[in-house]
Each structure stands twice: as structure tokens, then as C-alpha cells.
Motif scaffolding. Structure first.
Motif, PDB file in Angstrom:
ATOM      1  N   ARG A 131      -8.416  49.299  88.168  1.00  0.00           N
ATOM      2  CA  ARG A 131      -9.172  49.159  89.411  1.00  0.00           C
ATOM      3  C   ARG A 131      -8.790  47.864  90.124  1.00  0.00           C
ATOM      4  O   ARG A 131      -8.638  47.837  91.356  1.00  0.00           O
ATOM      5  N   ARG A 132      -8.634  46.799  89.351  1.00  0.00           N
ATOM      6  CA  ARG A 132      -8.273  45.510  89.948  1.00  0.00           C
ATOM      7  C   ARG A 132      -6.897  45.582  90.630  1.00  0.00           C
ATOM      8  O   ARG A 132      -6.706  45.081  91.743  1.00  0.00           O
ATOM      9  N   VAL A 133      -5.933  46.243  89.970  1.00  0.00           N
ATOM     10  CA  VAL A 133      -4.592  46.359  90.549  1.00  0.00           C
ATOM     11  C   VAL A 133      -4.617  47.237  91.794  1.00  0.00           C
ATOM     12  O   VAL A 133      -3.998  46.914  92.811  1.00  0.00           O
ATOM     13  N   LEU A 134      -5.351  48.345  91.740  1.00  0.00           N
ATOM     14  CA  LEU A 134      -5.440  49.222  92.908  1.00  0.00           C
ATOM     15  C   LEU A 134      -6.117  48.521  94.088  1.00  0.00           C
ATOM     16  O   LEU A 134      -5.723  48.710  95.243  1.00  0.00           O
ATOM     17  N   ASN A 135      -7.125  47.716  93.812  1.00  0.00           N
ATOM     18  CA  ASN A 135      -7.759  46.942  94.887  1.00  0.00           C
ATOM     19  C   ASN A 135      -6.764  45.971  95.512  1.00  0.00           C
ATOM     20  O   ASN A 135      -6.777  45.728  96.722  1.00  0.00           O
ATOM     21  N   LEU A 136      -5.881  45.412  94.676  1.00  0.00           N
ATOM     22  CA  LEU A 136      -4.842  44.516  95.180  1.00  0.00           C
ATOM     23  C   LEU A 136      -3.842  45.278  96.047  1.00  0.00           C
ATOM     24  O   LEU A 136      -3.441  44.809  97.116  1.00  0.00           O
ATOM     25  N   LEU A 137      -3.474  46.473  95.589  1.00  0.00           N
ATOM     26  CA  LEU A 137      -2.448  47.242  96.283  1.00  0.00           C
ATOM     27  C   LEU A 137      -2.964  47.917  97.544  1.00  0.00           C
ATOM     28  O   LEU A 137      -2.235  48.070  98.528  1.00  0.00           O
ATOM     29  N   ARG A 138      -4.207  48.367  97.512  1.00  0.00           N
ATOM     30  CA  ARG A 138      -4.727  49.159  98.633  1.00  0.00           C
ATOM     31  C   ARG A 138      -5.578  48.348  99.608  1.00  0.00           C
ATOM     32  O   ARG A 138      -5.733  48.745 100.741  1.00  0.00           O
ATOM     33  N   SER A 139      -6.180  47.244  99.154  1.00  0.00           N
ATOM     34  CA  SER A 139      -6.999  46.360  99.993  1.00  0.00           C
ATOM     35  C   SER A 139      -8.271  47.009 100.514  1.00  0.00           C
ATOM     36  O   SER A 139      -9.068  46.366 101.170  1.00  0.00           O
ATOM     37  N   ASP A 140      -8.452  48.271 100.283  1.00  0.00           N
ATOM     38  CA  ASP A 140      -9.647  49.002 100.700  1.00  0.00           C
ATOM     39  C   ASP A 140     -10.268  49.592  99.440  1.00  0.00           C
ATOM     40  O   ASP A 140      -9.675  50.461  98.791  1.00  0.00           O
ATOM     41  N   GLU A 141     -11.442  49.109  99.056  1.00  0.00           N
ATOM     42  CA  GLU A 141     -12.040  49.511  97.794  1.00  0.00           C
ATOM     43  C   GLU A 141     -12.341  51.005  97.736  1.00  0.00           C
ATOM     44  O   GLU A 141     -12.269  51.624  96.672  1.00  0.00           O
ATOM     45  N   GLU A 142     -12.703  51.603  98.876  1.00  0.00           N
ATOM     46  CA  GLU A 142     -12.988  53.038  98.890  1.00  0.00           C
ATOM     47  C   GLU A 142     -11.720  53.845  98.605  1.00  0.00           C
ATOM     48  O   GLU A 142     -11.736  54.806  97.834  1.00  0.00           O
ATOM     49  N   VAL A 143     -10.630  53.471  99.234  1.00  0.00           N
ATOM     50  CA  VAL A 143      -9.352  54.159  99.000  1.00  0.00           C
ATOM     51  C   VAL A 143      -8.917  53.967  97.552  1.00  0.00           C
ATOM     52  O   VAL A 143      -8.479  54.907  96.883  1.00  0.00           O
ATOM     53  N   ALA A 144      -9.054  52.742  97.046  1.00  0.00           N
ATOM     54  CA  ALA A 144      -8.676  52.456  95.663  1.00  0.00           C
ATOM     55  C   ALA A 144      -9.529  53.253  94.682  1.00  0.00           C
ATOM     56  O   ALA A 144      -9.019  53.802  93.700  1.00  0.00           O
ATOM     57  N   ALA A 145     -10.843  53.332  94.958  1.00  0.00           N
ATOM     58  CA  ALA A 145     -11.742  54.076  94.075  1.00  0.00           C
ATOM     59  C   ALA A 145     -11.411  55.560  94.067  1.00  0.00           C
ATOM     60  O   ALA A 145     -11.433  56.214  93.012  1.00  0.00           O
ATOM     61  N   ALA A 146     -11.078  56.109  95.239  1.00  0.00           N
ATOM     62  CA  ALA A 146     -10.717  57.530  95.311  1.00  0.00           C
ATOM     63  C   ALA A 146      -9.438  57.808  94.543  1.00  0.00           C
ATOM     64  O   ALA A 146      -9.332  58.816  93.819  1.00  0.00           O
ATOM     65  N   GLU A 147      -8.456  56.922  94.669  1.00  0.00           N
ATOM     66  CA  GLU A 147      -7.192  57.115  93.950  1.00  0.00           C
ATOM     67  C   GLU A 147      -7.400  56.981  92.450  1.00  0.00           C
ATOM     68  O   GLU A 147      -6.830  57.735  91.663  1.00  0.00           O
ATOM     69  N   LEU A 148      -8.252  56.030  92.068  1.00  0.00           N
ATOM     70  CA  LEU A 148      -8.549  55.861  90.645  1.00  0.00           C
ATOM     71  C   LEU A 148      -9.208  57.119  90.076  1.00  0.00           C
ATOM     72  O   LEU A 148      -8.896  57.556  88.962  1.00  0.00           O
ATOM     73  N   SER A 149     -10.101  57.715  90.846  1.00  0.00           N
ATOM     74  CA  SER A 149     -10.773  58.946  90.411  1.00  0.00           C
ATOM     75  C   SER A 149      -9.780  60.089  90.264  1.00  0.00           C
ATOM     76  O   SER A 149      -9.869  60.887  89.325  1.00  0.00           O
ATOM     77  N   ASP A 150      -8.836  60.176  91.196  1.00  0.00           N
ATOM     78  CA  ASP A 150      -7.813  61.221  91.113  1.00  0.00           C
ATOM     79  C   ASP A 150      -6.984  61.073  89.844  1.00  0.00           C
ATOM     80  O   ASP A 150      -6.701  62.052  89.143  1.00  0.00           O
ATOM     81  N   ILE A 151      -6.577  59.839  89.555  1.00  0.00           N
ATOM     82  CA  ILE A 151      -5.776  59.598  88.354  1.00  0.00           C
ATOM     83  C   ILE A 151      -6.571  59.935  87.097  1.00  0.00           C
ATOM     84  O   ILE A 151      -6.076  60.589  86.171  1.00  0.00           O
ATOM     85  N   GLU A 152      -7.832  59.496  87.076  1.00  0.00           N
ATOM     86  CA  GLU A 152      -8.685  59.742  85.915  1.00  0.00           C
ATOM     87  C   GLU A 152      -8.904  61.237  85.699  1.00  0.00           C
ATOM     88  O   GLU A 152      -8.832  61.730  84.563  1.00  0.00           O
ATOM     89  N   ALA A 153      -9.137  61.962  86.781  1.00  0.00           N
ATOM     90  CA  ALA A 153      -9.348  63.411  86.671  1.00  0.00           C
ATOM     91  C   ALA A 153      -8.107  64.096  86.145  1.00  0.00           C
ATOM     92  O   ALA A 153      -8.176  65.012  85.318  1.00  0.00           O
ATOM     93  N   ARG A 154      -6.957  63.653  86.602  1.00  0.00           N
ATOM     94  CA  ARG A 154      -5.696  64.256  86.157  1.00  0.00           C
ATOM     95  C   ARG A 154      -5.479  64.020  84.659  1.00  0.00           C
ATOM     96  O   ARG A 154      -5.048  64.911  83.932  1.00  0.00           O
ATOM     97  N   LEU A 155      -5.801  62.819  84.205  1.00  0.00           N
ATOM     98  CA  LEU A 155      -5.606  62.494  82.798  1.00  0.00           C
ATOM     99  C   LEU A 155      -6.593  63.231  81.892  1.00  0.00           C
ATOM    100  O   LEU A 155      -6.321  63.435  80.706  1.00  0.00           O
ATOM    101  N   GLN A 156      -7.733  63.620  82.438  1.00  0.00           N
ATOM    102  CA  GLN A 156      -8.743  64.295  81.636  1.00  0.00           C
ATOM    103  C   GLN A 156      -8.550  65.801  81.566  1.00  0.00           C
ATOM    104  O   GLN A 156      -9.236  66.479  80.802  1.00  0.00           O
TER     105      GLN A 156
END
Length: 472
Positions: A216-241
Motif C-alpha cells: 500500500r505504501r509503494v502504491l501510494n508513492l506511485l499513484r499519489s491518489d490513495e483511492e486509485v492506489a486502494a482500488a489497484e491494491l484490491s484488484d491485486i489482492e482479489a486476483r491472488l485469492q
């Protein structure tokens, strides 16, 4: 309300710009691996004639000196998946940087051909690991709208490295300073090692390691928008599950036929890339020009022109890869490459005695390199990093990278022998036919992935869609 909407729109645009800038800067640092790849690929071309003279080498020994790096890269590619999975993409690139330095010093101070070959094997190990980890890292940190351009930027750095190596060889060729040609590579290798220290781990790799907070910390650094970062993190997590995505990549390969399709596609694309004949020109361009009665010095400078063309057209490809798409550029690339290789074969068949024939030969070589640079070169690496599912990405890209270097080793280890057996004209006509076959492969199997998220491509792949349709 209109004013508020406008403000929000401006804020989103600013966030996106920051996101793209940060991810781009980190991607550029990772792409220095491509610079090292290109430098160590291109440097042997100009150094080889002088090495052969100093050590009184046969053509067969010269083939081994050239191909030993490819053999090392093949083995490095076999190790790269496990190294990248265990230590992360940045850890793999750091290991490659150290190997670049060790190999460079071994080559520059080699007292005999055997030590030179050992040094080239070390360089190959570094290239094999870096060529696996860097495009993978770039694909995992970049937003989908810029992913094609950024992965192609890696190929641009490869072509820049080749050009700089050719230029350096040309400047040092007057005195035959082949040890300087090889030793100067220590400077960019050191720069690459220091640069990698500043790269954060890929968020997808961190999620695979169950390090969600860091991801989450790296995605916040890369995306600068916490909502966009959170959505991408959720997508990755869902894919891995997802059940189809659990387990090691090798396990997924045997259990999931859809994943096997993407692995085989990556391997086929890499074989076709090597059978285009590009590395014949990268490694043996002076020999090709000498076959057309160029002098040694003129052949080395003509080779530098090849490197400049490769770099320039790769830069142009980056501009259009996310506008025109992968398939149109790849098909155009194959058509140009097939036609120009046929032209080279016909000119060599005619004897290329006149000055006009020599100019035509240079023109066809440059046209081939231009065709390769706009598609067959950068897009193969782009597609191989895009079509693999998250859990199997290390395994899938590892397979395609190993295949690339095995095919590269085969071509580089047999080219001089092939020329002796069927003649220079017959050899290049064969490459023209193989470039034509690449068109058929592209039409039948290659998907259009422009602007499509990795998660969407993965969903389509694992649902059983035809390979050429998984980007829809």
C-alpha cells in the motif's frame, strides 16, 4: 456544481500526472538494466576482430566467444524466476549489477581466450537475470495507459546501449584497443548498481509475499491518489485469492491449460524474435559488411550506423506503441524486416562489387534494423510481460526469457558456420522467410493489449478466450 466538478477534474489530472511521473522515473532507473544489456551485447562486435588477431583465433572460437554470453544468459534466465520470486525484482537487478562488474573486469584483463569466455559467461548471467527482472518490474509499477511505452523504453535503453558500444568501438578501433572497449563497461555497471539501491519493491511482489502494508505504501508513492492506489491494491489482492491463481507458477502451469497457452505464446514470440536475424547483425555486422568488400575500419563505422538506426527507430516506436497498438506495429515491422532481409540476400548473391551495390546493402541493413526496432524488438518484450497472470508471471516470463537466450545462443553459435555452408546470400534469404513466418504467428495468436489492465488480460486468459482476443 460545474465549478466543483471542474476543480475535481483538475485535481484528478494533477494526481494522474504525479502518478505517471513517479512511476516513470522509477521505470527509467530500472530500464538501465536494458542499457547494460545493450552495451554488453554490442561491444563484442567491434572488439572481436582485434581479439581474433591478438589471440590468433579460428572462426569457431570466435563463435564461442560471442555465444558464451548467450549461454550464460540462458542459465541466468533459468535462475532469474526463483531469484526474483525470493528477493524481489529489485534484488534480482542488484545481483545482476554485481555480475556485470565481475564479468567486465574478467573480460578486460583476460590473459587468454578461456578467461575471456568465462567473463562473457558472467556477463550473460547478469543479462539473463536483468532481462527477466527489469521489464517485469516496469510492467508492475506502471499504469496501464503508459505500460506499453515504458516497457518499450527498456528496449530503447537496450538499443542505446548497443549504439554506445558500437560508437565506443569505432572510436577505439584505430589503435585496436579491445581491452578498453570491454573495460569501459565498468562505468555504466557501477551507475546501474548505485541506481538500483533507490528502487522500492514492486507492489505486486509485496502482495505475493503477504506484505500488504508495504505494498500500500509503494502504491501510494506511485499513484499519489490513495483511492486509485486502494482500488489497484484490491484488484491485486482479489486476483491472488482466486483459486485458479494459487500455488507456484510451475504448479499452475501443469494444472491450468489456459496459463500454458500464455507461456507457450511468450516462448514462440521469443523464438521468432531471435530468428529474425537481428542479433546476427548486432554480433557480426562487421563480418557482413566485410563480405561486401568493406574495409575493416569502414565496416566498424557502418556497424555504428546500424546502432544509431536501431536506437532512433526504437524511440519512435515508444511514441506509437500506446497509440497504434501492438498488433499493427508488429505486422508492419515483420513486413519491413522480411523485405529488407530478402534485399540483403539478393545483393550478396550478386557479389556486391560496385559502390552502388555496397550503398544498397547498407540501405537494406538499416531498413531491416528500422523495421525490427519499431515492432519485433520492443513489442515482444512488452507482450511477454503483459499476457502472464499475476501468480504465474515469474514462471511465464522466466520461460520466455530462457527461450530467448537459448535461441539467441543457437543463432550466434552457428551463424559463421551457416554462412560457410550455404553462403551469405542463402543465409539472409532464409532470415527473410523466417520474418515472413512471424507475420502468420502475429495474425493467428498475438492479442491487442493497448490500454487494457493486466487484471483484465488475466481474466480473459483464464476464462478460456482465444489468445488473440484476451486484450478485448
Amino acid at each position: 456544481m460545474v465549478g466543483v466538478a471542474s476543480i475535481r477534474s483538475d485535481e484528478q489530472t494533477t494526481h494522474h500526472a504525479r502518478s505517471t511521473t513517479r512511476a516513470t522515473l522509477l521505470g527509467i532507473v530500472a530500464a538501465l538494466a536494458g542499457l547494460m544489456f545493450g552495451l554488453d551485447t554490442g561491444v563484442v562486435s567491434g572488439a572481436l576482430p582485434f581479439i581474433a588477431t591478438d589471440f590468433h583465433l579460428s572462426s569457431r572460437t570466435q563463435e564461442w566467444i560471442v555465444s558464451s554470453m548467450m549461454a550464460g544468459a540462458t542459465f541466468g534466465s533459468l535462475l532469474a524466476g526463483n531469484i526474483s520470486a525470493r528477493f524481489g525484482r529489485t534484488g534480482a537487478m542488484m545481483g545482476a549489477a554485481i555480475l556485470f562488474l565481475l564479468g567486465t573486469f574478467a573480460c578486460a584483463f583476460a590473459p587468454a581466450p578461456a578467461i575471456l569466455i568465462v567473463g562473457r559467461v558472467f556477463l550473460g548471467l547478469a543479462v539473463g537475470i536483468a532481462a527477466f527482472a527489469a521489464p517485469l518490474y516496469i510492467s508492475e509499477i506502471t499504469v496501464e495507459s503508459a505500460r506499453g511505452a515504458m516497457i518499450s523504453f527498456y528496449q530503447l535503453m537496450v538499443s542505446l546501449g548497443i549504439f554506445l558500444a558500437f560508437l565506443s568501438d569505432s572510436l577505439l578501433s584505430g589503435g585496436g584497443h579491445w581491452r578498453w572497449m570491454l573495460g569501459i563497461m565498468a562505468v555504466p555497471a557501477t551507475l546501474f548498481l548505485l541506481s538500483v539501491l533507490y528502487l522500492p519493491h514492486s507492489p505486486r511482489w509485496l502482495m505475493i509475499q503477504n506484505r500488504k502494508t508495504q505494498a500500500r505504501r509503494v502504491l501510494n508513492l506511485l499513484r499519489s491518489d490513495e483511492e486509485v492506489a486502494a482500488a489497484e491494491l484490491s484488484d491485486i489482492e482479489a486476483r491472488l485469492q482466486q483459486g485458479t491463481d494459487k500455488g507456484r507458477g510451475s504448479t499452475l502451469f501443469w494444472r491450468n491449460g489456459n496459463f500454458r497457452r500464455s507461456v507457450f505464446l511468450g516462448m514462440i514470440l521469443q523464438v521468432m524474435q531471435q530468428l529474425t536475424g537481428i542479433n546476427v547483425l548486432m554480433y557480426y555486422a562487421p563480418r557482413v559488411f566485410e563480405a561486401a568488400h568493406f574495409g575493416t575500419s569502414a565496416a566498424v563505422w557502418a556497424t555504428t550506423l546500424v546502432g544509431l538506426t536501431n536506437m532512433t527507430l526504437t524511440a519512435i516506436a515508444i511514441v506509437f506503441v500506446d497509440k497504434w497498438g501492438r498488433r499493427p506495429l508488429l505486422i508492419l515491422s515483420c513486413v519491413i524486416a522480411a523485405a529488407s532481409m530478402g534485399g540483403i540476400g539478393l545483393i550478396l548473391w550478386s557479389g556486391a562489387q560496385s559502390f552502388g551495390a555496397q550503398l544498397a546493402l547498407v540501405g537494406c541493413v538499416l531498413l531491416f534494423v528500422a523495421g525490427f526496432a519499431i515492432g519485433e524488438g520492443p513489442l515482444v518484450w512488452t507482450l511477454c510481460s503483459e499476457v502472464q497472470p499475476t501468480r504465474g508471471r515469474d514462471f511465464g516470463i522466466g520461460c520466455s526469457t530462457v527461450t530467448n537466450w537459448a535461441a539467441n545462443c543457437l543463432v550466434s553459435n552457428t551463424f559463421l558456420s551457416l554462412m560457410a555452408a550455404v553462403g551469405s546470400a542463402g543465409t539472409f534469404i532464409l532470415f527473410a522467410v523466417l520474418n515472413g513466418a512471424f507475420i502468420i504467428v502475429t495474425l493467428a495468436f498475438v492479442p491487442e493489449t493497448k490500454g487494457v489492465s493486466l487484471e483484465t488480460i488475466e481474466t480473459n486468459l483464464l476464462s478460456g478466450k482465444r489468445l488473440r482476443d484476451i486484450g478485448r
